[in-house]
Design an enzyme around this catalytic site. Structure first.
Site, short mmCIF file in Angstrom:
data_model
loop_
_atom_site.label_atom_id
_atom_site.label_comp_id
_atom_site.label_asym_id
_atom_site.label_seq_id
_atom_site.Cartn_x
_atom_site.Cartn_y
_atom_site.Cartn_z
N ARG A 49 -15.58 -11.37 2.11
CA ARG A 49 -14.71 -10.22 2.39
C ARG A 49 -15.11 -9.05 1.49
O ARG A 49 -15.77 -9.23 0.48
CB ARG A 49 -13.24 -10.55 2.12
CG ARG A 49 -12.67 -11.65 2.99
CD ARG A 49 -12.44 -11.18 4.42
NE ARG A 49 -11.87 -12.21 5.24
CZ ARG A 49 -12.58 -13.15 5.89
NH1 ARG A 49 -13.90 -13.17 5.78
NH2 ARG A 49 -11.98 -14.04 6.64
N TYR A 97 -1.83 -10.35 15.26
CA TYR A 97 -1.82 -9.24 14.29
C TYR A 97 -2.99 -8.29 14.57
O TYR A 97 -2.81 -7.07 14.66
CB TYR A 97 -1.90 -9.79 12.86
CG TYR A 97 -2.31 -8.77 11.84
CD1 TYR A 97 -1.45 -7.74 11.49
CD2 TYR A 97 -3.58 -8.81 11.26
CE1 TYR A 97 -1.84 -6.78 10.58
CE2 TYR A 97 -3.97 -7.85 10.34
CZ TYR A 97 -3.10 -6.84 10.02
OH TYR A 97 -3.49 -5.88 9.12
N ASN A 110 -10.14 -5.47 2.48
CA ASN A 110 -9.11 -6.32 1.86
C ASN A 110 -8.53 -5.65 0.61
O ASN A 110 -9.10 -5.78 -0.48
CB ASN A 110 -9.70 -7.69 1.52
CG ASN A 110 -9.87 -8.56 2.74
OD1 ASN A 110 -10.58 -8.18 3.68
ND2 ASN A 110 -9.21 -9.70 2.78
N ARG A 141 -9.30 -22.15 7.65
CA ARG A 141 -8.02 -21.61 8.12
C ARG A 141 -8.23 -21.02 9.51
O ARG A 141 -9.13 -20.18 9.68
CB ARG A 141 -7.56 -20.54 7.14
CG ARG A 141 -6.19 -19.96 7.41
CD ARG A 141 -5.75 -19.00 6.30
NE ARG A 141 -6.49 -17.75 6.32
CZ ARG A 141 -6.21 -16.70 5.54
NH1 ARG A 141 -5.20 -16.77 4.67
NH2 ARG A 141 -6.90 -15.59 5.61
N SER A 181 -7.08 -1.81 10.27
CA SER A 181 -7.61 -2.91 9.47
C SER A 181 -9.00 -3.29 9.97
O SER A 181 -9.31 -3.15 11.16
CB SER A 181 -6.67 -4.10 9.64
OG SER A 181 -7.30 -5.29 9.23
N LYS A 238 -3.20 -4.20 15.85
CA LYS A 238 -3.92 -3.11 15.20
C LYS A 238 -4.87 -2.44 16.21
O LYS A 238 -5.00 -1.22 16.24
CB LYS A 238 -4.69 -3.61 13.97
CG LYS A 238 -3.78 -3.94 12.80
CD LYS A 238 -3.04 -2.71 12.28
CE LYS A 238 -1.85 -3.03 11.43
NZ LYS A 238 -0.98 -1.88 11.14
N ILE A 268 -9.17 -23.47 -1.26
CA ILE A 268 -10.18 -22.59 -0.65
C ILE A 268 -10.37 -23.05 0.79
O ILE A 268 -10.69 -24.21 1.03
CB ILE A 268 -11.48 -22.61 -1.46
CG1 ILE A 268 -11.20 -22.02 -2.86
CG2 ILE A 268 -12.58 -21.84 -0.73
CD1 ILE A 268 -12.41 -21.90 -3.75
N PHE A 302 2.67 3.20 7.56
CA PHE A 302 2.29 1.88 7.05
C PHE A 302 3.09 0.76 7.71
O PHE A 302 2.60 -0.36 7.82
CB PHE A 302 2.57 1.78 5.55
CG PHE A 302 1.73 2.65 4.67
CD1 PHE A 302 0.40 2.34 4.44
CD2 PHE A 302 2.27 3.77 4.04
CE1 PHE A 302 -0.38 3.13 3.61
CE2 PHE A 302 1.50 4.56 3.21
CZ PHE A 302 0.17 4.24 3.00
N ALA A 303 4.36 1.07 8.02
CA ALA A 303 5.31 -0.01 8.35
C ALA A 303 4.80 -0.88 9.48
O ALA A 303 4.61 -0.41 10.60
CB ALA A 303 6.66 0.60 8.73
N ILE A 331 0.85 -1.20 0.00
CA ILE A 331 0.00 0.00 0.00
C ILE A 331 0.88 1.25 0.00
O ILE A 331 0.56 2.25 -0.64
CB ILE A 331 -0.97 -0.02 1.19
CG1 ILE A 331 -1.79 -1.32 1.16
CG2 ILE A 331 -1.91 1.18 1.15
CD1 ILE A 331 -2.70 -1.52 2.32
N1 UFG Z 1 -8.21 -17.70 1.30
C1 UFG Z 1 -8.35 -18.95 0.73
N2 UFG Z 1 -7.24 -19.55 0.24
C2 UFG Z 1 -6.00 -19.02 0.31
C3 UFG Z 1 -5.85 -17.73 0.90
C4 UFG Z 1 -6.98 -17.11 1.39
O1 UFG Z 1 -9.44 -19.51 0.65
O2 UFG Z 1 -5.03 -19.64 -0.14
C5 UFG Z 1 -9.41 -17.03 1.82
C6 UFG Z 1 -9.30 -16.76 3.30
O3 UFG Z 1 -9.69 -17.90 4.03
C7 UFG Z 1 -10.26 -15.60 3.45
C8 UFG Z 1 -10.12 -14.84 2.12
O4 UFG Z 1 -9.52 -15.77 1.22
O5 UFG Z 1 -11.55 -16.05 3.55
C9 UFG Z 1 -9.22 -13.63 2.23
O6 UFG Z 1 -8.02 -13.99 2.85
P1 UFG Z 1 -6.73 -13.06 2.91
O7 UFG Z 1 -5.64 -13.83 3.58
O8 UFG Z 1 -6.45 -12.52 1.55
O9 UFG Z 1 -7.17 -11.81 3.80
P2 UFG Z 1 -7.88 -11.78 5.27
O10 UFG Z 1 -9.33 -11.59 5.06
O11 UFG Z 1 -7.40 -12.89 6.11
O12 UFG Z 1 -7.33 -10.40 5.84
C10 UFG Z 1 -6.04 -10.32 6.40
C11 UFG Z 1 -6.04 -9.28 7.51
C12 UFG Z 1 -6.24 -7.90 6.95
C13 UFG Z 1 -5.26 -7.64 5.91
C14 UFG Z 1 -5.35 -8.70 4.86
C15 UFG Z 1 -4.30 -8.47 3.84
O13 UFG Z 1 -7.06 -9.55 8.43
O14 UFG Z 1 -6.03 -6.95 7.98
O15 UFG Z 1 -5.13 -9.97 5.44
O16 UFG Z 1 -3.06 -8.53 4.47
F1 UFG Z 1 -5.50 -6.42 5.35
#
Ligand code: UFG
Length: 347
Positions: free
Chosen positions: A237, A155, A185, A300, A130, A159, A223, A86-87, A17
């Site tokens: 999401r 994490y 997201n 997960r 977040s 936040k 998934i 951001f860091a 970002i």
């Molecule tokens: N997902 C899968 N398969 C994968 C990876 C993800 O099905 O291989 C699903 C996850 O289970 C979730 C959705 O895709 O339902 C989104 O997952 P992400 O890991 O992309 O993102 P999250 O919703 O877990 O969000 C997290 C943090 C946020 C952050 C975001 C991006 O909660 O704060 O990651 O870093 F912004």
């Protein structure tokens, strides 16, 4: 002095970002940007990509936000009118394996950073928060008044703690204006695909995993869970284009400079549309004409069922309106992956 002519300190400017925000700031005429990054989860090569798009580079400083002497030096030298922080580390799963490392990186270092930022100055401060701070919510969509629930991951805890630190310090008069932006997201890439999310090592998030699967770097997408109480059994999401997120930082910076409120303002940044994992996969396939190999796997740990945003506050107060569609997000993400492959950039 116009804000565009002042120094703005961006921590984590080489990150996902951060780098898109540098581009947007430059495109909007900000000329004096300092990027502080220790490249623990990003690459200095990002600046060359930023420069290719905009023709300019920030002042680049390598170092940690917890390096007291360095921050003091930067604040004294540049006297930035704004700080965009951001860091931080952001991998949910990793934070459960290395809880104290996350507290060190995201909180202990931030505490040192804040102390030095506010030692002599009161710049506007924009904090990367977040939607994870909401935890497992009961009512959707969530707005900024929705009570936060106990964090599901370390994490998420960092936040929440970051927000609390800033909220308290701001309310008690120890800071300048503070804005916390709660990203939903963030996905996608610069529209022509010449800058995007550039993970080091194995990606954790859905879109980089989808893209690396489409590129043949990963065998298939798993998934995570098909038995959630949602319309197709997969998690929901609110995916939002990284360029829209980047723009919100500029609007927040301008707003906070003018409004000079003595309360921390919080804004949700999401499109308001809930998209399931399966729908995201189908959107990627449709946008790019690609068939993705995927299979259903177990849930997960730490995932919430569904979260999406009511972003009315950002619309009303910041005049922020997401411009990019889910199709744009999927298209640009894939263009970026192809750029990485064609330019033989390291992954
Ligand atoms: N997902 C899968 N398969 C994968 C990876 C993800 O099905 O291989 C699903 C996850 O289970 C979730 C959705 O895709 O339902 C989104 O997952 P992400 O890991 O992309 O993102 P999250 O919703 O877990 O969000 C997290 C943090 C946020 C952050 C975001 C991006 O909660 O704060 O990651 O870093 F912004």
């Amino acid at each position: 002095m116009a804000l565009q002519d002042a120094y703005i300190l961006v921590t984590g400017g080489a990150g996902y970002i951060g780098s898109h925000t540098l581009v947007t700031l430059m495109e909007k005429g900000f000329r004096h940007l300092i990027s502080l990054d220790n490249y623990s989860t990003s690459r200095p090569d990002s600046y060359a990509l930023v420069e290719k798009i905009t023709g300019s580079r920030p002042v680049v400083v390598e170092g940690a936000v917890g390096d007291r002497a360095l921050i003091r030096h930067l604040m004294d030298t540049y006297k930035p009118a704004g700080v965009i922080h951001f860091a931080a580390w952001k991998a949910v799963g990793e934070s459960m394996e290395k809880p104290f490392l996350y507290l060190e990186n995201n909180i202990s270092q931030m505490q040192v950073f804040l102390e030095e930022v506010y030692r002599q100055h009161k710049p506007v401060f924009i904090f990367s928060s977040s939607c994870t701070v909401y935890g497992e919510v009961q009512q959707l969509p969530v707005d900024e008044t929705t009570p936060r629930r106990p964090a599901n991951s370390v994490y998420g805890l960092t936040k929440q703690m970051g927000e609390d630190l800033l909220e308290g310090l701001c309310r008690m008069g120890f800071t300048g204006p503070v804005v916390a932006l709660r990203y939903f997201n963030p996905v996608g890439a610069y529209p022509d695909g010449t800058l995007g999310e550039w993970p080091i090592g194995k990606p954790n998030n859905l879109l980089p995993i989808i893209c690396q699967t489409a590129a043949g770097r990963l065998q298939e997408l798993t998934i995570h869970g098909q038995d959630y109480p949602t319309r197709d059994g997969t998690c929901i999401r609110d995916y939002v284009h990284v360029m829209d997120i980047a723009e919100a930082h500029v609007l927040a910076l301008e707003y906070a400079t003018k409004a000079a409120s003595d309360r921390m303002e919080i804004f949700n940044l999401g499109t308001g549309s809930g998209v399931s994992v399966l729908e995201a996969v189908h959107a990627f396939e449709a946008a790019n004409g690609i068939k993705l190999p995927w299979r259903m796997g177990p849930r997960r740990p730490g995932d919430v069922t569904a979260v999406y945003s009511n972003s009315r506050k950002a619309a009303e107060i910041l005049s922020w309106k997401p411009r990019y569609t889910l199709h744009d997000m999927m298209r640009s993400a894939w263009l970026w992956q192809q750029y990485l492959e064609n330019q033989k950039l390291p992954l």
